[in-house]
Design a protein around this motif. Structure first.
Motif, PDB file in Angstrom:
ATOM      1  N   LEU A  36       0.828  -1.211   0.000  1.00  0.00           N
ATOM      2  CA  LEU A  36       0.000   0.000   0.000  1.00  0.00           C
ATOM      3  C   LEU A  36       0.859   1.258   0.000  1.00  0.00           C
ATOM      4  N   LEU A  37       1.897   1.274   0.811  1.00  0.00           N
ATOM      5  CA  LEU A  37       2.782   2.445   0.839  1.00  0.00           C
ATOM      6  C   LEU A  37       3.524   2.617  -0.478  1.00  0.00           C
ATOM      7  N   LEU A  38       3.957   1.523  -1.057  1.00  0.00           N
ATOM      8  CA  LEU A  38       4.622   1.597  -2.351  1.00  0.00           C
ATOM      9  C   LEU A  38       3.673   2.148  -3.420  1.00  0.00           C
ATOM     10  N   ALA A  39       2.430   1.686  -3.418  1.00  0.00           N
ATOM     11  CA  ALA A  39       1.434   2.204  -4.367  1.00  0.00           C
ATOM     12  C   ALA A  39       1.218   3.703  -4.146  1.00  0.00           C
ATOM     13  N   TYR A  40       1.123   4.107  -2.888  1.00  0.00           N
ATOM     14  CA  TYR A  40       0.936   5.532  -2.594  1.00  0.00           C
ATOM     15  C   TYR A  40       2.105   6.355  -3.117  1.00  0.00           C
ATOM     16  N   PHE A  41       3.324   5.908  -2.844  1.00  0.00           N
ATOM     17  CA  PHE A  41       4.492   6.693  -3.256  1.00  0.00           C
ATOM     18  C   PHE A  41       4.737   6.648  -4.763  1.00  0.00           C
ATOM     19  N   VAL A  42       4.327   5.567  -5.430  1.00  0.00           N
ATOM     20  CA  VAL A  42       4.505   5.479  -6.878  1.00  0.00           C
ATOM     21  C   VAL A  42       3.416   6.276  -7.604  1.00  0.00           C
ATOM     22  N   PHE A  43       2.156   6.025  -7.260  1.00  0.00           N
ATOM     23  CA  PHE A  43       1.042   6.597  -8.020  1.00  0.00           C
ATOM     24  C   PHE A  43       0.458   7.860  -7.400  1.00  0.00           C
ATOM     25  N   ASN A  92       4.373  10.144  -6.190  1.00  0.00           N
ATOM     26  CA  ASN A  92       5.543  10.132  -7.067  1.00  0.00           C
ATOM     27  C   ASN A  92       6.777  10.654  -6.320  1.00  0.00           C
ATOM     28  N   ASP A  93       7.071   9.972  -5.204  1.00  0.00           N
ATOM     29  CA  ASP A  93       8.158  10.373  -4.313  1.00  0.00           C
ATOM     30  C   ASP A  93       9.228   9.286  -4.306  1.00  0.00           C
ATOM     31  N   SER A  94      10.389   9.603  -4.863  1.00  0.00           N
ATOM     32  CA  SER A  94      11.453   8.607  -4.986  1.00  0.00           C
ATOM     33  C   SER A  94      11.965   8.119  -3.633  1.00  0.00           C
ATOM     34  N   VAL A  95      11.996   8.966  -2.624  1.00  0.00           N
ATOM     35  CA  VAL A  95      12.453   8.541  -1.293  1.00  0.00           C
ATOM     36  C   VAL A  95      11.488   7.502  -0.726  1.00  0.00           C
ATOM     37  N   GLY A  96      10.205   7.746  -0.833  1.00  0.00           N
ATOM     38  CA  GLY A  96       9.204   6.801  -0.352  1.00  0.00           C
ATOM     39  C   GLY A  96       9.241   5.491  -1.119  1.00  0.00           C
ATOM     40  N   ILE A 111      11.872   4.125  -2.679  1.00  0.00           N
ATOM     41  CA  ILE A 111      13.079   3.380  -2.297  1.00  0.00           C
ATOM     42  C   ILE A 111      12.949   2.805  -0.891  1.00  0.00           C
ATOM     43  N   SER A 112      12.380   3.571   0.040  1.00  0.00           N
ATOM     44  CA  SER A 112      12.294   3.098   1.423  1.00  0.00           C
ATOM     45  C   SER A 112      11.263   1.990   1.607  1.00  0.00           C
ATOM     46  N   ASN A 113      10.343   1.820   0.665  1.00  0.00           N
ATOM     47  CA  ASN A 113       9.330   0.773   0.782  1.00  0.00           C
ATOM     48  C   ASN A 113       9.505  -0.361  -0.209  1.00  0.00           C
ATOM     49  N   PHE A 114      10.446  -0.237  -1.109  1.00  0.00           N
ATOM     50  CA  PHE A 114      10.668  -1.258  -2.125  1.00  0.00           C
ATOM     51  C   PHE A 114      11.302  -2.517  -1.520  1.00  0.00           C
ATOM     52  N   PHE A 115      12.362  -2.361  -0.761  1.00  0.00           N
ATOM     53  CA  PHE A 115      13.083  -3.501  -0.191  1.00  0.00           C
ATOM     54  C   PHE A 115      12.254  -4.281   0.834  1.00  0.00           C
TER      55      PHE A 115
END
Length: 110
Positions: free
Chosen positions: A64-71, A74-78, A80-84
């Protein structure tokens, strides 16, 4: 200091709840709640325990956080911090489920 407080209050007055913010808040709630689940099980068993629900909450919250930061943001820090954490949590779920399957297979064979 009063100027900083005025800035915060002004930002709160202009807060807008969007569907993507709801996704982000839900992800944050899930990701944070996993620690309360882990604390509960550790206190219950009187030893450190990482229950399966911890990993499901990790996966759900991270996605959910990755979806929020991607779509939504559009925050690269968010991103990267939620991808791993997504991969680590999925890996731990797979290992747990394989171990569980092997344990059940050993019981049937015995």
């Amino acid at each position: 200091m009063p100027h900083d407080l005025a800035h915060v209050l002004q930002a709160l007055q202009h807060f807008e709840l969007t569907p993507w913010k709801v996704v982000g808040f839900a992800g944050t709630l899930m990701f944070t709640s996993r620690w309360f689940v882990q604390l509960y099980y550790t206190r219950k068993h009187k030893r450190v325990v990482m229950p399966l629900s911890f990993w499901w909450l990790s996966v759900g919250g991270s996605v959910l956080l990755l979806a929020y930061f991607v779509f939504g943001k559009n925050d690269s820090v968010g991103i990267i911090s939620n991808f791993f954490p997504v991969f680590v949590s999925v890996y731990n779920l797979v290992v747990h489920l394989r171990h569980r399957k092997n344990s059940l297979g050993d019981d049937v064979a015995a």
